[in-house]
Scaffold this motif. Structure first.
Motif, PDB file in Angstrom:
ATOM      1  N   MET A 202      16.470 -11.469   7.955  1.00  0.00           N
ATOM      2  CA  MET A 202      15.666 -10.294   7.812  1.00  0.00           C
ATOM      3  C   MET A 202      14.347 -10.490   8.545  1.00  0.00           C
ATOM      4  O   MET A 202      13.752 -11.539   8.498  1.00  0.00           O
ATOM      5  CB  MET A 202      15.406 -10.057   6.330  1.00  0.00           C
ATOM      6  N   ARG A 203      13.872  -9.468   9.166  1.00  0.00           N
ATOM      7  CA  ARG A 203      12.663  -9.544   9.966  1.00  0.00           C
ATOM      8  C   ARG A 203      11.474  -9.005   9.175  1.00  0.00           C
ATOM      9  O   ARG A 203      11.558  -7.958   8.552  1.00  0.00           O
ATOM     10  CB  ARG A 203      12.894  -8.704  11.211  1.00  0.00           C
ATOM     11  N   LYS A 204      10.358  -9.696   9.213  1.00  0.00           N
ATOM     12  CA  LYS A 204       9.153  -9.240   8.529  1.00  0.00           C
ATOM     13  C   LYS A 204       8.502  -8.118   9.328  1.00  0.00           C
ATOM     14  O   LYS A 204       8.586  -8.084  10.551  1.00  0.00           O
ATOM     15  CB  LYS A 204       8.155 -10.384   8.378  1.00  0.00           C
ATOM     16  N   ALA A 205       7.830  -7.233   8.602  1.00  0.00           N
ATOM     17  CA  ALA A 205       7.108  -6.157   9.269  1.00  0.00           C
ATOM     18  C   ALA A 205       5.917  -6.742  10.008  1.00  0.00           C
ATOM     19  O   ALA A 205       5.245  -7.638   9.525  1.00  0.00           O
ATOM     20  CB  ALA A 205       6.634  -5.131   8.250  1.00  0.00           C
ATOM     21  N   SER A 206       5.692  -6.245  11.180  1.00  0.00           N
ATOM     22  CA  SER A 206       4.569  -6.749  11.968  1.00  0.00           C
ATOM     23  C   SER A 206       3.255  -6.223  11.396  1.00  0.00           C
ATOM     24  O   SER A 206       3.218  -5.272  10.637  1.00  0.00           O
ATOM     25  CB  SER A 206       4.720  -6.306  13.416  1.00  0.00           C
ATOM     26  N   GLY A 207       2.174  -6.855  11.773  1.00  0.00           N
ATOM     27  CA  GLY A 207       0.856  -6.413  11.322  1.00  0.00           C
ATOM     28  C   GLY A 207       0.556  -5.001  11.762  1.00  0.00           C
ATOM     29  O   GLY A 207      -0.063  -4.232  11.042  1.00  0.00           O
ATOM     30  N   THR A 208       1.001  -4.633  12.948  1.00  0.00           N
ATOM     31  CA  THR A 208       0.781  -3.276  13.450  1.00  0.00           C
ATOM     32  C   THR A 208       1.535  -2.251  12.616  1.00  0.00           C
ATOM     33  O   THR A 208       1.009  -1.193  12.295  1.00  0.00           O
ATOM     34  CB  THR A 208       1.210  -3.167  14.925  1.00  0.00           C
ATOM     35  N   GLY A 209       2.767  -2.587  12.249  1.00  0.00           N
ATOM     36  CA  GLY A 209       3.559  -1.681  11.420  1.00  0.00           C
ATOM     37  C   GLY A 209       2.929  -1.466  10.060  1.00  0.00           C
ATOM     38  O   GLY A 209       2.914  -0.351   9.538  1.00  0.00           O
ATOM     39  N   ARG A 210       2.417  -2.521   9.484  1.00  0.00           N
ATOM     40  CA  ARG A 210       1.745  -2.398   8.189  1.00  0.00           C
ATOM     41  C   ARG A 210       0.482  -1.567   8.317  1.00  0.00           C
ATOM     42  O   ARG A 210       0.168  -0.771   7.431  1.00  0.00           O
ATOM     43  CB  ARG A 210       1.399  -3.782   7.646  1.00  0.00           C
ATOM     44  N   SER A 211      -0.233  -1.738   9.399  1.00  0.00           N
ATOM     45  CA  SER A 211      -1.463  -0.975   9.603  1.00  0.00           C
ATOM     46  C   SER A 211      -1.158   0.520   9.721  1.00  0.00           C
ATOM     47  O   SER A 211      -1.888   1.345   9.187  1.00  0.00           O
ATOM     48  CB  SER A 211      -2.183  -1.445  10.864  1.00  0.00           C
ATOM     49  N   VAL A 212      -0.090   0.841  10.415  1.00  0.00           N
ATOM     50  CA  VAL A 212       0.307   2.236  10.573  1.00  0.00           C
ATOM     51  C   VAL A 212       0.694   2.825   9.222  1.00  0.00           C
ATOM     52  O   VAL A 212       0.312   3.955   8.889  1.00  0.00           O
ATOM     53  CB  VAL A 212       1.459   2.366  11.596  1.00  0.00           C
ATOM     54  N   MET A 213       1.423   2.065   8.414  1.00  0.00           N
ATOM     55  CA  MET A 213       1.823   2.531   7.088  1.00  0.00           C
ATOM     56  C   MET A 213       0.602   2.741   6.198  1.00  0.00           C
ATOM     57  O   MET A 213       0.517   3.731   5.476  1.00  0.00           O
ATOM     58  CB  MET A 213       2.788   1.548   6.429  1.00  0.00           C
ATOM     59  N   ARG A 214      -0.333   1.822   6.253  1.00  0.00           N
ATOM     60  CA  ARG A 214      -1.545   1.957   5.439  1.00  0.00           C
ATOM     61  C   ARG A 214      -2.361   3.160   5.890  1.00  0.00           C
ATOM     62  O   ARG A 214      -2.884   3.906   5.065  1.00  0.00           O
ATOM     63  CB  ARG A 214      -2.395   0.696   5.537  1.00  0.00           C
ATOM     64  N   LEU A 215      -2.481   3.342   7.185  1.00  0.00           N
ATOM     65  CA  LEU A 215      -3.221   4.483   7.715  1.00  0.00           C
ATOM     66  C   LEU A 215      -2.548   5.789   7.300  1.00  0.00           C
ATOM     67  O   LEU A 215      -3.210   6.744   6.884  1.00  0.00           O
ATOM     68  CB  LEU A 215      -3.334   4.400   9.240  1.00  0.00           C
ATOM     69  N   GLY A 216      -1.235   5.835   7.403  1.00  0.00           N
ATOM     70  CA  GLY A 216      -0.494   7.026   7.001  1.00  0.00           C
ATOM     71  C   GLY A 216      -0.677   7.323   5.522  1.00  0.00           C
ATOM     72  O   GLY A 216      -0.902   8.482   5.136  1.00  0.00           O
ATOM     73  N   SER A 217      -0.610   6.299   4.690  1.00  0.00           N
ATOM     74  CA  SER A 217      -0.805   6.486   3.255  1.00  0.00           C
ATOM     75  C   SER A 217      -2.209   6.976   2.949  1.00  0.00           C
ATOM     76  O   SER A 217      -2.414   7.856   2.111  1.00  0.00           O
ATOM     77  CB  SER A 217      -0.553   5.177   2.508  1.00  0.00           C
ATOM     78  N   LEU A 218      -3.187   6.410   3.649  1.00  0.00           N
ATOM     79  CA  LEU A 218      -4.572   6.821   3.451  1.00  0.00           C
ATOM     80  C   LEU A 218      -4.780   8.275   3.869  1.00  0.00           C
ATOM     81  O   LEU A 218      -5.467   9.037   3.181  1.00  0.00           O
ATOM     82  CB  LEU A 218      -5.505   5.909   4.250  1.00  0.00           C
ATOM     83  N   LEU A 219      -4.162   8.682   4.973  1.00  0.00           N
ATOM     84  CA  LEU A 219      -4.285  10.070   5.427  1.00  0.00           C
ATOM     85  C   LEU A 219      -3.646  11.052   4.446  1.00  0.00           C
ATOM     86  O   LEU A 219      -4.212  12.106   4.165  1.00  0.00           O
ATOM     87  CB  LEU A 219      -3.663  10.237   6.813  1.00  0.00           C
ATOM     88  N   VAL A 220      -2.483  10.699   3.910  1.00  0.00           N
ATOM     89  CA  VAL A 220      -1.824  11.573   2.923  1.00  0.00           C
ATOM     90  C   VAL A 220      -2.684  11.675   1.669  1.00  0.00           C
ATOM     91  O   VAL A 220      -2.879  12.765   1.119  1.00  0.00           O
ATOM     92  CB  VAL A 220      -0.408  11.050   2.589  1.00  0.00           C
ATOM     93  N   PHE A 221      -3.213  10.548   1.213  1.00  0.00           N
ATOM     94  CA  PHE A 221      -4.067  10.548   0.029  1.00  0.00           C
ATOM     95  C   PHE A 221      -5.308  11.410   0.262  1.00  0.00           C
ATOM     96  O   PHE A 221      -5.672  12.237  -0.583  1.00  0.00           O
ATOM     97  CB  PHE A 221      -4.460   9.110  -0.333  1.00  0.00           C
ATOM     98  N   ALA A 222      -5.965  11.237   1.405  1.00  0.00           N
ATOM     99  CA  ALA A 222      -7.164  12.021   1.722  1.00  0.00           C
ATOM    100  C   ALA A 222      -6.829  13.509   1.809  1.00  0.00           C
ATOM    101  O   ALA A 222      -7.589  14.358   1.327  1.00  0.00           O
ATOM    102  CB  ALA A 222      -7.780  11.535   3.029  1.00  0.00           C
ATOM    103  N   TRP A 223      -5.688  13.844   2.398  1.00  0.00           N
ATOM    104  CA  TRP A 223      -5.226  15.237   2.519  1.00  0.00           C
ATOM    105  C   TRP A 223      -5.112  15.870   1.133  1.00  0.00           C
ATOM    106  O   TRP A 223      -5.592  16.986   0.899  1.00  0.00           O
ATOM    107  CB  TRP A 223      -3.881  15.261   3.237  1.00  0.00           C
ATOM    108  N   LEU A 224      -4.483  15.159   0.194  1.00  0.00           N
ATOM    109  CA  LEU A 224      -4.288  15.680  -1.157  1.00  0.00           C
ATOM    110  C   LEU A 224      -5.605  15.777  -1.924  1.00  0.00           C
ATOM    111  O   LEU A 224      -5.812  16.733  -2.688  1.00  0.00           O
ATOM    112  CB  LEU A 224      -3.280  14.821  -1.913  1.00  0.00           C
ATOM    113  N   VAL A 225      -6.505  14.826  -1.717  1.00  0.00           N
ATOM    114  CA  VAL A 225      -7.811  14.882  -2.383  1.00  0.00           C
ATOM    115  C   VAL A 225      -8.602  16.099  -1.895  1.00  0.00           C
ATOM    116  O   VAL A 225      -9.212  16.814  -2.696  1.00  0.00           O
ATOM    117  CB  VAL A 225      -8.607  13.572  -2.153  1.00  0.00           C
ATOM    118  N   VAL A 226      -8.571  16.366  -0.596  1.00  0.00           N
ATOM    119  CA  VAL A 226      -9.266  17.544  -0.049  1.00  0.00           C
ATOM    120  C   VAL A 226      -8.671  18.816  -0.645  1.00  0.00           C
ATOM    121  O   VAL A 226      -9.395  19.749  -1.009  1.00  0.00           O
ATOM    122  CB  VAL A 226      -9.204  17.558   1.495  1.00  0.00           C
TER     123      VAL A 226
END
Length: 80
Positions: free
Chosen positions: A1-25
Motif C-alpha cells: 500500500m502506498r502512503k499519501a504524499s504530503g501534497t495530497g494531504r495538503s490538498v485534502m486539508r485545504l479542501g476540508s478547510l474551504l468546505v468548513f469556511a463555506w458552511l460557516v459563512v
C-alpha cells in the motif's frame, strides 16, 4: 500500500478547510437574516436554514433561498 504524499494531504486539508469556511459563512448569513432567532417547529423553517447554510457565500451575492412548501411523509399505520 502506498502512503499519501504530503501534497495530497495538503490538498485534502485545504479542501476540508474551504468546505468548513463555506458552511460557516452560510451559517452567519442565516443568522444575519434572523432565521436562527425565530425558528418554529415547521419543516419549512429548518429547510430554509439548511439551504442558506449550504448556499454559503452565495447569500452575499443576492441568493436568498427559502423553502416554502415542505411535506414530510406520514408514518404508515399498521393494523394487526
Amino acid at each position: 500500500m502506498r502512503k499519501a504524499s504530503g501534497t495530497g494531504r495538503s490538498v485534502m486539508r485545504l479542501g476540508s478547510l474551504l468546505v468548513f469556511a463555506w458552511l460557516v459563512v452560510g451559517l452567519v448569513a442565516a443568522g444575519q437574516r434572523g432565521y436562527l432567532t425565530h425558528v418554529s417547529q415547521e419543516c419549512s423553517d429548518f429547510g430554509t436554514i439548511a439551504v442558506n447554510v449550504v448556499a454559503g457565500p452565495l447569500n452575499y451575492l443576492g441568493l436568498d433561498p427559502k423553502v416554502s412548501d415542505c411535506k414530510l411523509p406520514q408514518p404508515s399505520s399498521s393494523s394487526s
